[in-house]
Design a protein around this motif. Sequence first.
Motif, mmCIF file in Angstrom:
data_model
loop_
_atom_site.group_PDB
_atom_site.id
_atom_site.type_symbol
_atom_site.label_atom_id
_atom_site.label_comp_id
_atom_site.label_asym_id
_atom_site.label_seq_id
_atom_site.Cartn_x
_atom_site.Cartn_y
_atom_site.Cartn_z
ATOM 1 N N LEU A 102 0.853 -1.184 0.000
ATOM 2 C CA LEU A 102 0.000 0.000 0.000
ATOM 3 C C LEU A 102 0.888 1.232 0.000
ATOM 4 O O LEU A 102 1.588 1.509 0.968
ATOM 5 C CB LEU A 102 -0.921 -0.021 1.219
ATOM 6 N N LEU A 103 0.877 1.957 -1.111
ATOM 7 C CA LEU A 103 1.708 3.141 -1.267
ATOM 8 C C LEU A 103 0.865 4.383 -1.030
ATOM 9 O O LEU A 103 -0.033 4.698 -1.828
ATOM 10 C CB LEU A 103 2.322 3.182 -2.660
ATOM 11 N N LEU A 104 1.129 5.079 0.061
ATOM 12 C CA LEU A 104 0.437 6.326 0.372
ATOM 13 C C LEU A 104 1.333 7.465 -0.096
ATOM 14 O O LEU A 104 2.381 7.733 0.495
ATOM 15 C CB LEU A 104 0.173 6.428 1.873
ATOM 16 N N VAL A 105 0.931 8.117 -1.187
ATOM 17 C CA VAL A 105 1.746 9.182 -1.753
ATOM 18 C C VAL A 105 1.205 10.515 -1.267
ATOM 19 O O VAL A 105 0.191 11.022 -1.768
ATOM 20 C CB VAL A 105 1.733 9.118 -3.302
ATOM 21 N N ASP A 106 1.870 11.077 -0.265
ATOM 22 C CA ASP A 106 1.425 12.361 0.275
ATOM 23 C C ASP A 106 1.889 13.479 -0.647
ATOM 24 O O ASP A 106 3.086 13.681 -0.864
ATOM 25 C CB ASP A 106 1.981 12.586 1.678
ATOM 26 N N ASP A 107 0.912 14.223 -1.160
ATOM 27 C CA ASP A 107 1.184 15.265 -2.154
ATOM 28 C C ASP A 107 1.230 16.649 -1.500
ATOM 29 O O ASP A 107 0.615 17.603 -1.976
ATOM 30 C CB ASP A 107 0.105 15.205 -3.246
#
Length: 327
Positions: A90-95
């Motif tokens: 699970l890749l949580l990409v915080d933008d």
Amino acid sequence: GADQSCRTSEAVYGIVPEASVFPACEACGRQKIDEEGKRRLMLRMITEWVKLHSPSKPLISVIVPVYQSAPYIDACVRSVLGQTYSDFELLLVDDGSKDGGREICEYLSTQDRRIRVIKQEHQGVSAARNTGIRAAEGEYLFFLDSDDAIHPRLLETLYRRAEETGAVITGCTYNCIQSAVFREHTENREGSAGAGKGSYMKNPKAIECFFEGGGAGRLLSIGGKLIRRNAAGAVRFDEGLSNGEDTKYIYELIAGGADVCILPVSWYYYRMHKSNVSRMQTLAAYKSMYRTERYICDHEWKSGRKANAEKEEYVLTRRMLDGYMTS
């Protein structure tokens, strides 16, 4: 008795060496291990331990772009961790979130080793998804928005059907739920016993389906779609678009030859709330959608699919009118 230095590798290391490598002791008949033998055995032990304890690469990479969605992230992540299929990352990409979302992501990553948090300055949802694609290790890609959730059997069902059909895109439809009752509806899953085989479409039929629509995010949206990574190749989300970027991405896959399987279940839970990016009725949003549809229309003309291009011209006309009314 035997010489004290004549210890067995089995007793000391738990590994029985080959007789051809270490000769037997004349006194006791057991194999002797000199310093070089100990070193070689230790290397073998380390190799076996690494094989046993190092996780293999996940089959599915779930990519979640995160921006200003702190109230919803936990429910989104829990819906992924609650899947019956567990071989995923699970890749949580915080933008570049400024509402505490990044801290929530970091905390959640301490609760499950399958979660990775990737941080970047604010660049938009397309850039965040592309960052996730570059970091992904799975054979399949699955995109989920941080304010949405999924049915606990969705990944398992999509993966099984993708393997059966070999489809590049395997998906389900949307279940659009008001935020006020989101938790109640997503936790009450009675009557969702099975997904069935769904509708498998070779590429020509998939192109036809794309222009027929079908509603509920059937082929126009990225949510609920499992995508075979090697077949997607170099296709990426257009970082110049704020809306319609997922429609363009799906179109490019299908225009490039992808086949499709759509399951007859609405197991992607789309949360409806005031700040939905995709529901913002702004002039900028209409302009972005216009660019997407102009691209698709022009590509269909060039591909010789006149009927599809004409359908898209009609959509473009309506988009211009909507944009005019908004301005």
